[in-house]
Design an enzyme around this catalytic site. Structure first.
Site, short mmCIF file in Angstrom:
data_model
loop_
_atom_site.label_atom_id
_atom_site.label_comp_id
_atom_site.label_asym_id
_atom_site.label_seq_id
_atom_site.Cartn_x
_atom_site.Cartn_y
_atom_site.Cartn_z
N HIS A 74 0.84 -1.20 0.00
CA HIS A 74 0.00 0.00 0.00
C HIS A 74 0.88 1.25 0.00
O HIS A 74 1.98 1.24 0.58
CB HIS A 74 -0.90 0.04 1.24
CG HIS A 74 -1.63 -1.23 1.49
ND1 HIS A 74 -2.63 -1.69 0.66
CD2 HIS A 74 -1.52 -2.15 2.48
CE1 HIS A 74 -3.10 -2.84 1.13
NE2 HIS A 74 -2.44 -3.14 2.22
N GLU A 89 -1.66 -0.12 8.66
CA GLU A 89 -2.55 -1.13 9.23
C GLU A 89 -1.81 -1.96 10.26
O GLU A 89 -0.59 -1.87 10.41
CB GLU A 89 -3.10 -2.04 8.12
CG GLU A 89 -2.05 -2.79 7.34
CD GLU A 89 -2.61 -3.52 6.13
OE1 GLU A 89 -3.83 -3.80 6.10
OE2 GLU A 89 -1.84 -3.83 5.21
N HIS A 147 3.60 -7.55 1.92
CA HIS A 147 3.06 -8.50 2.89
C HIS A 147 2.07 -9.46 2.24
O HIS A 147 1.53 -9.19 1.16
CB HIS A 147 2.37 -7.76 4.04
CG HIS A 147 1.26 -6.85 3.59
ND1 HIS A 147 1.48 -5.55 3.17
CD2 HIS A 147 -0.08 -7.03 3.50
CE1 HIS A 147 0.34 -4.98 2.85
NE2 HIS A 147 -0.63 -5.87 3.04
N ARG A 167 -1.35 -5.24 -5.98
CA ARG A 167 -0.95 -6.66 -5.95
C ARG A 167 0.30 -6.89 -6.78
O ARG A 167 0.37 -6.48 -7.94
CB ARG A 167 -2.10 -7.54 -6.46
CG ARG A 167 -3.19 -7.78 -5.44
CD ARG A 167 -4.17 -8.85 -5.91
NE ARG A 167 -4.96 -8.40 -7.04
CZ ARG A 167 -6.13 -7.76 -6.93
NH1 ARG A 167 -6.63 -7.50 -5.73
NH2 ARG A 167 -6.79 -7.38 -8.01
#
Length: 283
Positions: A74, A89, A147, A167
């Site tokens: 991200h 996050e 991740h 992605r």
């Protein structure tokens, strides 16, 4: 300009229960842990709590995995483009089957060109660091961290309310990849040790990040936690019941395991029947 303290004084305190959304995912589960239940024939991967207007920048959800999630990244505030959002996050592991793992960061420093090559030929999994996990582990993912979540996990995710995901690799699934943008925002570094912890090492404050704070309390909050939540917060009961305090609204609002409450401040909540509760707010 009205400051926060004056604004609170002029607003009636409140408590509301957030709406839930069950989200089907190819990597989700047909059998969910109590108190959740997947609709017949559906593989539920996420249970979202719809972000309220008062805290629209924060999203809390449960994740349940039976397969690996895509390798992704991200952007942050310094790397996002128009129409994109930053995403910080964290993950709190609630349950982990034997051998369950998370991929976070790389085994050693690697440049974007090498990451791109590994994403295209499918060897990127071998370059990532796969962390063995157990219940109570906590991981803080800053923007740019590559991740992936492995199978056999139940976890709580707290994140900035962003759907900007790039992605890099998806195990041959027929979904779009976003290599150009991913490689523009990626950090090719190992995962910093200080961003991984556990309930034993962190104490009550699990995350004190740039965009949100996350605490885990047992029973009622102490003075330090109370002072950290003077404004709107989310309360996620993991055991026991959190409810609206006396005099708040026209009836008692109950929050039990599997639910999430929005409160105008921590003073609007009653923890007399609480056992284990997650508290979070924006920073």
């Amino acid at each position: 300009m009205i400051d926060r303290q004056e604004d609170r004084a002029n607003s009636a305190p409140f408590v509301r229960k957030l709406s839930k959304r069950m989200v089907e995912k190819v990597w989700g589960c047909e059998e969910l842990p109590v108190p959740f239940r997947a609709p017949a024939g559906q593989r539920i991967g996420e249970v979202w709590f719809e972000p309220p207007p008062e805290m629209n920048d924060l999203l809390v959800k449960y994740l349940f995995t039976s397969e690996k999630l895509s390798v992704q990244v991200h952007p942050g505030k310094d790397t996002m483009q128009d129409g994109e959002d930053s995403k910080e996050e964290c993950w709190l592991i609630l349950d982990a089957q034997p051998g369950a793992q998370l991929a976070i960061g790389f085994n050693e420093e690697i440049n974007p060109q090498a990451i791109g090559k590994a994403a295209r030929d499918g060897t990127i999994e071998e370059l990532l660091t796969w962390h063995d996990v157990k219940a109570g582990d906590i991981f803080h993912l800053t923007p740019g961290t590559v991740h992936a979540i492995g199978p056999g996990l139940s976890l709580v995710e707290v994140q900035q309310n962003s759907d900007t995901t790039f992605r890099l690799y998806d195990y041959g699934r027929p979904r779009e990849l976003h290599l150009e943008r991913a490689l523009a925002v990626v950090s090719g570094a190992p995962f910093p040790a200080n961003l991984k912890g556990s309930l034993e090492t962190r104490g009550e404050t699990l995350i004190d990040g740039a965009q949100f704070r996350l605490d885990r309390i047992e029973g009622a909050p102490g003075l330090q936690i109370e002072q950290a939540y003077p404004d709107a917060l989310l309360a996620l009961p993991l055991a026991g019941t959190v409810k609206s305090a006396a005099g708040i609204g026209t009836g008692v609002i109950l929050g039990e395991e599997g639910e999430c409450l929005l409160a105008s401040s921590i003073d609007a909540l009653d923890f007399s029947e609480a056992k284990v509760t997650l508290l979070t707010r924006s920073v």
